[in-house]
Design an enzyme around this catalytic site. Structure first.
Site, PDB file in Angstrom:
ATOM      1  N   GLY A   1      -6.876  -5.977   5.686  1.00 12.25           N
ATOM      2  CA  GLY A   1      -5.731  -7.255   5.731  1.00 12.25           C
ATOM      3  C   GLY A   1      -4.084  -6.911   5.147  1.00 12.25           C
ATOM      4  O   GLY A   1      -4.116  -6.036   5.129  1.00 12.25           O
TER       5      GLY A   1
ATOM      6  N   LEU B   1      -1.829  -7.546   7.707  1.00 13.51           N
ATOM      7  CA  LEU B   1      -1.962  -6.403   8.108  1.00 13.51           C
ATOM      8  C   LEU B   1      -0.095  -6.619   9.138  1.00 13.51           C
ATOM      9  O   LEU B   1       0.930  -7.338   8.731  1.00 13.51           O
ATOM     10  CB  LEU B   1      -2.187  -7.704   9.434  1.00 13.51           C
ATOM     11  CG  LEU B   1      -3.660  -8.149   9.613  1.00 13.51           C
ATOM     12  CD1 LEU B   1      -4.228  -8.119  10.648  1.00 13.51           C
ATOM     13  CD2 LEU B   1      -5.048  -6.539   9.492  1.00 13.51           C
TER      14      LEU B   1
ATOM     15  N   HIS C   1      -1.695  -1.955  11.520  1.00 14.96           N
ATOM     16  CA  HIS C   1      -3.359  -2.502  11.827  1.00 14.96           C
ATOM     17  C   HIS C   1      -2.864  -2.806  13.393  1.00 14.96           C
ATOM     18  O   HIS C   1      -3.893  -3.289  13.443  1.00 14.96           O
ATOM     19  CB  HIS C   1      -3.007  -3.252  11.952  1.00 14.96           C
ATOM     20  CG  HIS C   1      -3.485  -3.056   9.711  1.00 14.96           C
ATOM     21  ND1 HIS C   1      -2.290  -4.186   8.810  1.00 14.96           N
ATOM     22  CD2 HIS C   1      -4.464  -2.021   9.254  1.00 14.96           C
ATOM     23  CE1 HIS C   1      -2.689  -3.151   8.185  1.00 14.96           C
ATOM     24  NE2 HIS C   1      -4.513  -2.403   8.173  1.00 14.96           N
TER      25      HIS C   1
ATOM     26  N   GLN D   1     -14.136   0.676  -3.167  1.00 12.38           N
ATOM     27  CA  GLN D   1     -12.950   1.176  -2.671  1.00 12.38           C
ATOM     28  C   GLN D   1     -11.779   1.391  -3.541  1.00 12.38           C
ATOM     29  O   GLN D   1     -11.102   2.039  -3.285  1.00 12.38           O
ATOM     30  CB  GLN D   1     -12.619   1.192  -1.687  1.00 12.38           C
ATOM     31  CG  GLN D   1     -11.914   0.919  -1.052  1.00 12.38           C
ATOM     32  CD  GLN D   1     -11.727   0.165   0.364  1.00 12.38           C
ATOM     33  OE1 GLN D   1     -12.224   0.404   1.188  1.00 12.38           O
ATOM     34  NE2 GLN D   1     -10.164   0.928   0.878  1.00 12.38           N
TER      35      GLN D   1
HETATM   36  P1  AMP Z   1      -5.816  -0.473   5.409  1.00 11.62           P
HETATM   37  O1  AMP Z   1      -5.790  -2.207   5.594  1.00 11.62           O
HETATM   38  O2  AMP Z   1      -5.054  -0.439   4.928  1.00 11.62           O
HETATM   39  O3  AMP Z   1      -7.600  -0.424   5.186  1.00 11.62           O
HETATM   40  O4  AMP Z   1      -6.047  -0.073   6.802  1.00 11.62           O
HETATM   41  C1  AMP Z   1      -6.616  -0.367   7.930  1.00 11.62           C
HETATM   42  C2  AMP Z   1      -6.584   0.829   8.661  1.00 11.62           C
HETATM   43  O5  AMP Z   1      -5.480   0.348   9.460  1.00 11.62           O
HETATM   44  C3  AMP Z   1      -7.255   2.273   8.425  1.00 11.62           C
HETATM   45  O6  AMP Z   1      -8.176   2.533   9.806  1.00 11.62           O
HETATM   46  C4  AMP Z   1      -5.817   2.940   8.214  1.00 11.62           C
HETATM   47  O7  AMP Z   1      -5.832   4.204   8.389  1.00 11.62           O
HETATM   48  C5  AMP Z   1      -5.466   1.789   9.372  1.00 11.62           C
HETATM   49  N1  AMP Z   1      -3.817   1.982   9.572  1.00 11.62           N
HETATM   50  C6  AMP Z   1      -2.907   1.340   7.868  1.00 11.62           C
HETATM   51  N2  AMP Z   1      -1.870   1.899   8.049  1.00 11.62           N
HETATM   52  C7  AMP Z   1      -1.212   2.623   9.607  1.00 11.62           C
HETATM   53  C8  AMP Z   1      -0.571   3.142  10.527  1.00 11.62           C
HETATM   54  N3  AMP Z   1       1.161   2.595   9.577  1.00 11.62           N
HETATM   55  N4  AMP Z   1      -0.140   3.585  11.198  1.00 11.62           N
HETATM   56  C9  AMP Z   1      -1.314   3.260  12.167  1.00 11.62           C
HETATM   57  N5  AMP Z   1      -2.471   3.033  11.111  1.00 11.62           N
HETATM   58  C10 AMP Z   1      -2.861   2.522  10.083  1.00 11.62           C
END
Ligand code: AMP
Length: 280
Positions: free
Chosen positions: A33, A35, A39, A63
Site C-alpha cells: 500500500g 501506492l 506501484h 517482514q
Molecule cells: P512495496 O509496497 O514497497 O512492498 O512494493 C510493492 C511492489 O512495488 C514491489 O514489487 C516493489 O519492488 C515495487 N516498487 C516499489 N517501488 C517501486 C518503484 N519506485 N519502481 C518500480 N516498482 C516499485
C-alpha cells in the site's frame, strides 16, 4: 470504475474461479500500500498482459524486523483505491490479517543463498517474511503472472527462486524502477522523510550514478566504494548499510564492471532507510 475491495480468501477464490472457468489469465501485483507511480506502473504492466488484474495490499508484519518501522509504515487504503480507479484493476485484495496468518500459523518459507547478503544481512528475517507472504498470495490468488519492481531487486530474485523451487505455476515479471524527477527512487517510505531530508535524499542516486561512471571507466569498487560512502555521510546520510557491486544473477560480489553487474545500496537518512540499485 472503482475495483471491489475483497477482504476474505473465500470471496477472493469465488471470483478467481469464475475467471478461470472463462479461461481468463490472472495477474497479481503484491504491495504493502501507500501506492505511488512505481506501484501503478506494475498495475499497468499487469493490465497490458493479463485478462484480470489483482492488486494486493497487505502490510506484512512478518517482514518487518523493527516493530517501530511496522508501526510507522504509511497506511492509505482509501487513497490507494482511488489511485487504482483509472487503471482498470479488477479487484483489490486487502486480506484481513487472519486470512494470511490464521491462529496457529506455523510455516515459514525460507530461501537460502540469495538472502545471505545485502538486505538479508542488514534485516534479519526480512526475506523469510517476504517469501512466506508472497508464496501465500501466489497460492491464494492462483495468478498466472506476478509483477515485481526492480527497485527491490534482491526481493525479485528471491521471489523467482521461491516460485521455481516450490513449483508454483506463475511467471514472475520484473519491471523497471520508477523515479522522482530528481532521481530519487519512488518508495512508500519517502513519505516518512522530513522536508529537509527529502532535499538530501536524491544524493543516494547521484552517488550511485557517479560510481557507475567510474566503474565503467575501469575503476575498482575496492578503491571507489569507501570514497562514495564518505560522500553519502558528508551529504547528511547517517549510516550506510551497504554499497556493493554484485552480479544481477546470483548476487555474487564483484570488484569491477561486468556483464550483468549491478550496484546495490541501502543507507539511513534521518531515521528512514532508503534502498536503490542500478545496472552497471
Ligand atoms: P512495496 O509496497 O514497497 O512492498 O512494493 C510493492 C511492489 O512495488 C514491489 O514489487 C516493489 O519492488 C515495487 N516498487 C516499489 N517501488 C517501486 C518503484 N519506485 N519502481 C518500480 N516498482 C516499485
Amino acid at each position: 470504475m472503482i475495483a471491489p475491495i475483497v477482504r476474505s480468501l473465500s470471496d477472493l477464490r469465488a471470483r478467481t474461479k469464475a475467471w478461470q472457468r472463462a479461461d481468463e489469465t490472472i495477474g497479481v501485483v503484491p504491495t504493502m500500500g501507500a501506492l505511488h507511480q512505481g506501484h501503478l506502473s506494475l498495475a499497468r504492466a499487469a493490465r497490458e498482459k493479463c485478462d484480470r488484474v489483482i492488486v494486493t495490499i497487505f502490510v506484512n508484519p512478518k517482514q518487518f524486523n523493527d516493530p517501530k518501522d511496522l508501526e510507522n509504515y504509511p497506511r492509505t487504503e482509501q487513497e490507494d483505491a482511488r489511485k487504482l480507479e483509472s487503471l482498470g484493476v479488477d479487484l483489490i485484495y486487502v486480506p484481513d490479517p487472519d486470512q494470511i496468518y490464521p491462529d496457529g500459523f506455523a510455516t515459514t518459507v525460507s530461501v537460502s543463498g540469495l538472502t545471505d547478503m545485502l538486505c538479508g544481512e542488514s534485516r534479519p528475517g526480512h526475506f523469510d517474511g517476504v517469501a512466506t507472504v508472497v508464496s501465500k498470495l501466489f497460492l491464494q490468488t492462483s495468478a498466472d503472472f506476478a509483477f515485481f519492481g526492480e527497485k527491490d531487486y534482491q526481493q525479485l530474485q528471491v521471489v523467482r527462486r521461491m516460485a521455481a523451487d516450490l513449483d508454483i505455476p506463475i511467471a514472475v515479471i520484473g519491471c523497471p524502477t520508477i523515479r522522482e524527477e530528481d532521481g530519487l527512487a519512488m518508495s512508500s517510505r519517502n513519505l516518512l522523510l522530513s522536508d529537509r531530508a527529502r532535499i538530501k535524499a536524491p544524493v543516494l542516486a547521484e552517488v550511485m550514478n557517479d560510481l557507475r561512471e567510474a566503474l565503467l571507466a575501469g575503476g575498482r569498487m575496492s578503491d571507489l566504494g569507501p570514497e562514495a560512502e564518505a560522500h553519502l555521510l558528508a551529504a547528511g546520510f547517517n549510516k550506510v548499510d551497504y554499497l556493493e557491486l554484485r552480479s544481477g544473477r546470483d548476487l555474487g560480489l564483484l570488484d569491477q564492471a561486468a556483464e550483468d553487474a549491478r550496484l546495490f545500496a541501502a543507507a539511513w537518512l534521518a531515521g528512514v532507510r532508503l534502498i536503490d540499485n542500478i545496472g552497471v
